[in-house]
Motif scaffolding. Structure first.
Motif, PDB file in Angstrom:
ATOM      1  N   THR A 609       0.841  -1.206   0.000  1.00  0.00           N
ATOM      2  CA  THR A 609       0.000   0.000   0.000  1.00  0.00           C
ATOM      3  C   THR A 609       0.870   1.248   0.000  1.00  0.00           C
ATOM      4  N   LEU A 610       1.941   1.230   0.798  1.00  0.00           N
ATOM      5  CA  LEU A 610       2.867   2.368   0.824  1.00  0.00           C
ATOM      6  C   LEU A 610       3.514   2.567  -0.548  1.00  0.00           C
ATOM      7  N   ALA A 611       3.911   1.469  -1.183  1.00  0.00           N
ATOM      8  CA  ALA A 611       4.528   1.577  -2.507  1.00  0.00           C
ATOM      9  C   ALA A 611       3.530   2.095  -3.539  1.00  0.00           C
ATOM     10  N   ALA A 612       2.278   1.643  -3.458  1.00  0.00           N
ATOM     11  CA  ALA A 612       1.253   2.108  -4.399  1.00  0.00           C
ATOM     12  C   ALA A 612       0.996   3.605  -4.228  1.00  0.00           C
ATOM     13  N   LEU A 635       1.267  12.477   2.398  1.00  0.00           N
ATOM     14  CA  LEU A 635       0.876  11.281   3.147  1.00  0.00           C
ATOM     15  C   LEU A 635       1.900  10.159   2.961  1.00  0.00           C
ATOM     16  N   SER A 636       2.389  10.036   1.733  1.00  0.00           N
ATOM     17  CA  SER A 636       3.366   8.988   1.429  1.00  0.00           C
ATOM     18  C   SER A 636       4.657   9.190   2.217  1.00  0.00           C
ATOM     19  N   ALA A 637       5.177  10.433   2.221  1.00  0.00           N
ATOM     20  CA  ALA A 637       6.433  10.708   2.934  1.00  0.00           C
ATOM     21  C   ALA A 637       6.280  10.463   4.426  1.00  0.00           C
ATOM     22  N   HIS A 640       6.058   6.618   5.048  1.00  0.00           N
ATOM     23  CA  HIS A 640       7.359   5.969   4.875  1.00  0.00           C
ATOM     24  C   HIS A 640       8.275   6.263   6.055  1.00  0.00           C
ATOM     25  N   LEU A 641       8.274   7.506   6.519  1.00  0.00           N
ATOM     26  CA  LEU A 641       9.113   7.870   7.654  1.00  0.00           C
ATOM     27  C   LEU A 641       8.706   7.074   8.895  1.00  0.00           C
ATOM     28  N   THR A 651      12.163   5.807   2.044  1.00  0.00           N
ATOM     29  CA  THR A 651      11.801   7.067   2.702  1.00  0.00           C
ATOM     30  C   THR A 651      12.447   8.238   1.976  1.00  0.00           C
ATOM     31  N   LEU A 652      13.699   8.078   1.601  1.00  0.00           N
ATOM     32  CA  LEU A 652      14.397   9.141   0.872  1.00  0.00           C
ATOM     33  C   LEU A 652      13.756   9.378  -0.494  1.00  0.00           C
TER      34      LEU A 652
END
Length: 705
Positions: A609-612, A635-637, A640-641, A651-652
């Motif tokens: 889900t994070l990758a999507a 939201l993604s950043a 990931h953090l 994350t980077l």
């Protein structure tokens, strides 16, 4: 018969001969003879207790400064009454340190030096009675002690306590402390200092004594040992490299230096010696023993057998099995969790026995509790493993590795255990390949660890592990074995993450072609190869091929597993990360639905889900939907953090995307702040020369200009 001949025969029949202390008696009638014999008990005493029985002493005692300072202080004029126990692994130089302390005590210290071999009861008893004789005991007293008419240890210590001269007593090779304890031989006296050398580290054996531990030498001092013995064989750096190969163990260094020093016809350099260690290191090291005598303690192939025999004789044969299991692994620190759940009877007492005999040690100061066993010891033990035990041992070690690792490694912050296990996984596979046993379970364990390291963001370690696994497994399993193909596919993925894009593409194409031919076009591993290759084709001139590969993998998985299966969702999200253009534009309308499917089926925090979400933000940004991209990318950043930590490469990547979106929306300061953090993070994690580091650095420089 009669006459003269019969008389001669009769005379000869009455002849008798005596040997040694025997006597012959001849009588013509009944005789009653009472004779008393005294036979000395036990072996003869040592030739000398005033001289260390050490064979060849080191040219110069290297390192050991702290220990020697303590022992020098123990023989100062005002000192006395102390007992010191010098303990450590066999071959670590305990006797050499004792010899140097003895030399100092009898020289500068002005003491009488007394040296007793304490390896067994007979040697200890004979040596200590010789000490009593040296200190003034009479023949009658010694005879009574030998015959059991008076306590031998009491006699010895009575004379030590009343010695006119201060003394320094070394009880060498006391590897079985019960020998000292049972006879009451280890005591203290105000007239002298006692030093015991032993492999037995357990504190309960040495109440009241100060324990001093010896380990391997520092690198520089280990190199000097080789240079002391063979000064013309090479440079300091070459000596240091060979010392590293020998694990900086004093016994191994002494044997290697002695070997080089005694060559006459074809003399090797240190570099040549190092190269020849690759074939059979233990055999080569032991060739230097001719310069040190034939004692088993002077051979790395047998010195530790003394400790193992003591454990087996003491009712712990399981310790031998455990050490043989450890010999399948590396000499690097080993997480103790690997031994948890080990299917070995009495594993805990067995490990305690190995620790007590200094055959392994606990590594202090680590967050992960670890065990460390010397590499030369492990190689020596491995040579002696019976052929029928090799496959079960390798399989057991592989099983423990698999049990320690998650069955499906997840992306996330690095687990310190993974990096600690890497050298052990390779050592296990190397041992399996050398013995030609249990290659499949060993390769499977290495493959899982490679995947775990990759998903933790340690791409360099993953690449190293996969490359070595390929070279070790392929010769036996064959180039078309499924496990070999999977290892190569993992190596190709690590190559791409390491920024070696052309090499990654070449290897991916090779693995895909082999998988299609061997496994079939629709095999799950073949479809996985399609996705791996597609990620290497995220560029303008290859986007059509990339999309075709992703669609093939997505359709194949949907057909076999279903539209909403986790692996199908994984394949679908790659379509949102292709090179900007018509293909990406066509995928954007499907992005929100894919994200909703992932949220519903997997949860908002799942790695797919994070990758999507990351890829959806990428697609929105590169198709000009900046406002929508900003909300998704933020939201993604943040996600990931929270899930992976500040330095994980994903994350980077998420912060890079957010920074670019913010700059495009005019929020330059915040965007630059994110990009600056990414440059620093990628430099730290991936290195300054990685293409992704260079990309972000160039992007930031353009904004500043």
């Amino acid at each position: 018969m009669g006459g003269k001949d019969s008389d001669v025969a009769s005379e000869r029949s009455n002849e008798g001969r005596a040997e040694g202390a025997g006597r012959v008696y001849q009588a013509g009638g009944d005789q009653y003879i009472t004779e008393h014999h005294h036979h000395p008990s036990g072996p003869a005493g040592p030739d000398s207790v005033r001289w260390p029985a050490v064979g060849r002493a080191p040219v110069v005692l290297r390192d050991r400064g702290d220990v020697m300072a303590r022992l020098r202080a123990a023989v100062e004029p005002a000192a006395g009454g102390g007992a010191y126990v010098l303990h450590g692994l066999g071959g670590c130089g305990k006797t050499a340190v004792a010899h140097e302390a003895f030399r100092h005590a009898t020289g500068v210290g002005g003491r009488v030096g007394l040296w007793v071999n304490s390896s067994d009861t007979a040697s200890l008893r004979a040596g200590m009675l010789a000490v009593a004789a040296d200190r003034g005991a009479s023949d009658g007293e010694l005879t009574a002690a030998r015959g059991g008419l008076r306590p031998a240890a009491d006699l010895v210590w009575d004379y030590l306590d009343h010695s006119e001269q201060p003394w320094f007593l070394v009880l060498d090779n006391a590897d079985d402390p019960a020998v000292l304890r049972d006879g009451g031989w280890l005591r203290t006296s105000s007239r002298g200092t006692v030093l015991v050398t032993t492999r037995q580290a357990a504190a309960h054996w040495w109440p009241g004594a100060e324990r001093l531990h010896l380990g391997v030498l520092p690198r520089e001092d280990a190199a000097r040992v080789l240079r002391d013995l063979a000064p013309e064989a090479g440079t300091d750096e070459e000596a240091a490299e060979v010392a590293d190969r020998l694990g900086r163990l004093p016994l191994a260094l002494t044997l290697a230096g002695g070997f080089l020093a005694h060559q006459v016809i074809d003399r090797w350099t240190l570099a040549e010696y190092g190269r020849n260690l690759a074939a059979d290191p233990i055999e080569l090291i032991d060739q230097g023993a001719e310069a040190a005598g034939g004692d088993a303690r002077h051979l790395v192939s047998s010195t530790w057998e003394l400790s193992l025999r003591a454990l087996a004789d003491g009712g712990l044969p399981e310790a031998v099995t455990l050490l043989r299991l450890l010999a399948c692994l590396s000499g690097d620190p080993l997480p103790l969790s690997l031994l948890s759940g080990l299917e070995l009877p009495r594993a805990e007492p067995a490990l305690r026995g190995l620790l007590d005999q200094s055959l392994t040690e606990l590594v202090p100061g680590r967050q992960v509790r670890c065990l460390r066993t010397h590499g030369v010891l492990l190689d020596s033990v491995a040579r002696g493993v019976p052929a029928e035990q090799r496959a079960p041992l390798v399989a057991m070690a592989a099983d423990r590795l698999l049990a320690t690792l998650p069955e499906i490694p997840r992306r996330g912050a690095a687990d310190e255990r993974f990096s600690l296990l890497a050298p052990h996984a390779i050592a296990l596979l190397r041992r399996a390949a050398t013995w030609n046993v249990a290659l499949e379970p060993a390769t499977r364990a290495v493959l899982r660890l490679t995947t775990a390291l990759h998903r933790a963001g340690d791409y360099t370690a993953a690449l190293t592990l996969a490359t070595e696994a390929d070279s070790l497994a392929e010769p036996t399993l064959g180039p078309e074995h499924r496990l070999v193909l999977r290892v190569r596919e993992r190596a190709a993925r690590a190559l791409r993450r390491a920024g070696r894009f052309e090499e990654a593409e070449t290897l991916h194409r090779r693995v895909l072609a082999d998988s299609e031919r061997v496994l079939g076009a629709d095999d799950p591993d073949t479809l996985e190869c399609c996705l791996g290759l597609a990620q290497c084709l995220y560029r303008d001139d290859a986007v059509t091929e990339a999309v075709a590969l992703i669609r093939r993998a997505s359709a194949g998985r949907a057909r076999v597993l279903g539209e909403d299966h986790v692996l199908t969702l994984l394949a679908r999200h790659f379509l949102l990360a292709v090179w900007p253009g018509p293909e990406l534009e066509a995928q954007v309308p499907h992005g929100a639905a894919l994200l909703a499917d992932c949220d519903r089926e997997l949860g908002a925090g799942h790695q797919i889900t994070l990758a999507a979400r990351l890829n959806y933000g990428f697609a929105l940004f590169h198709t000009g939907r900046h406002a929508e991209a900003a909300a998704v990318s933020r939201l993604s950043a943040e996600a990931h953090l929270a899930h992976y930590g500040v330095d994980h490469p994903l994350t980077l990547a998420a912060r890079t995307q957010l920074g670019r979106v913010l700059v495009a929306l005019g929020q330059r300061d915040e965007g630059v702040e994110h990009l600056e953090a990414v440059v620093a993070g990628r430099t730290r994690v991936l290195g300054p020369d990685h293409p992704w580091t260079g990309f972000t650095r160039t992007l930031l420089a353009g904004l500043r200009d």
